[in-house]
Design an enzyme around this catalytic site. Structure first.
Site, short mmCIF file in Angstrom:
data_model
loop_
_atom_site.label_atom_id
_atom_site.label_comp_id
_atom_site.label_asym_id
_atom_site.label_seq_id
_atom_site.Cartn_x
_atom_site.Cartn_y
_atom_site.Cartn_z
N CYS A 47 63.46 53.14 -5.87
CA CYS A 47 63.50 51.67 -5.85
C CYS A 47 63.28 51.20 -7.28
O CYS A 47 63.80 51.82 -8.20
CB CYS A 47 62.45 51.12 -4.88
SG CYS A 47 60.77 51.64 -5.26
N ARG A 83 70.17 43.68 -7.25
CA ARG A 83 69.63 44.53 -8.33
C ARG A 83 70.43 45.83 -8.40
O ARG A 83 70.74 46.31 -9.49
CB ARG A 83 68.15 44.82 -8.10
CG ARG A 83 67.27 43.58 -8.25
CD ARG A 83 65.80 43.92 -8.13
NE ARG A 83 65.32 44.69 -9.27
CZ ARG A 83 64.14 45.32 -9.30
NH1 ARG A 83 63.33 45.25 -8.26
NH2 ARG A 83 63.77 45.99 -10.37
#
Length: 298
Positions: free
Chosen positions: A234, A176
């Protein structure tokens, strides 16, 4: 200030009658049936905490997926979970603490210091051969008082410049961060200047936190050092709290960027793709890196 409690210590507290509030925070992007799993079996006396409703305000465009809850709402929830002013609280999940850390962070931010992550979580409890209970635990109303502002926070408008003088860590899985995969947020990639530090790298093969010296070595390899500002983000501010807990174990304080990538990407802020070498200086906005990423996915 200790961050972790091991299973034997929790078991001893429970068998001795020491007042301990145990909270179950099972949740993940891939499996949001935490309450169902809780009902099927949880640590005896544990109260279920719903991350979506108890540990976050409603999301929305420009806010990210899991904004921090309003102070009054979170205090009310903490009382409903049975927390009193002088209690010891232990939080756990079934993912090495990666969702439970959100509750750990919120309680610490509210000024409640006697809160611990159960090291290894539910798996460690089972490995000790200890039993589970089924059904719902309904606690008495607690009287805890919380006042947010005790943990450092990085605001959206300060994020872009942060990496120039500090270390900005991205706690998501490496794919990611590199922009190879984005299952839920509007754009792929990472905040320019951020370094990849997946939360999975904080844990051993059994889901327990690495020893403090190994955590310290990991973070030093990323440029973390005493006196240098550190911040973590995050996807939506959940697993970043796990990174902050690991940093605390290693002896470093770090700020949370609550909106994280979900807020950043919703607002169309600059994004970088590829990998940055460990300890690399901050890149220019939008600059891509191609250095191989050796971190585990988290």
């Amino acid at each position: 200030m200790k961050t972790l409690m091991d299973v034997p210590t929790l078991r001893d507290r429970m068998t001795s009658g020491a007042r301990t509030v145990v909270l179950d925070v099972r949740w993940s992007l891939e499996d949001q049936d935490g309450h169902k799993h809780y009902l099927e079996g949880h640590i005896p006396g544990a109260v279920f905490v719903d991350l979506e409703t108890g540990l976050a305000a409603p999301g929305g465009h420009g806010l990210g997926r899991h904004p921090l809850p309003a102070a009054a709402a979170f205090e009310e929830s903490a009382r409903e979970w049975g927390i009193n002013r002088d209690d010891t609280v232990v939080v756990y999940d079934d993912a090495g603490g990666q969702s439970a850390a959100r509750l750990w962070w919120l309680l610490r931010d509210g000024g409640f210091e006697r809160v611990f992550l159960l090291d290894g979580g539910l798996a460690a409890w089972r490995q000790e051969g200890l039993g589970l209970e089924r059904g719902e635990e309904l606690p008495c109303l607690g009287n805890v008082q919380l006042q947010p502002g005790n943990m450092p926070v990085l605001l959206l408008d300060d994020v872009a410049a942060f990496a120039a003088d500090g270390v900005l860590l991205d706690a998501r899985a490496g794919e990611r961060y590199r922009g190879e995969k984005e299952p839920i947020d509007p754009r792929a990639g990472h905040i320019p200047g951020a370094l990849s530090a997946p939360t999975a790298g904080n844990l051993d093969a059994g889901g327990r936190f690495l020893p403090a010296d190994r955590l310290a070595a990991r973070f030093r390899s990323l440029g973390v050092q005493t006196g240098k500002p550190v911040a973590v983000y995050c996807g939506s501010g959940v697993s970043a709290a796990h990174e902050i807990a690991a940093l605390a174990e290693a002896g470093f304080a770090a700020a949370l960027f609550p909106g994280s990538w979900s807020q950043w990407s919703q607002l169309g802020r600059p994004a970088a793709t590829g990998s940055e070498p460990h300890g690399a200086p901050a890149g220019e906005p939008g600059e891509a890196r191609s250095h191989a990423d050796s971190e585990l996915a988290g």
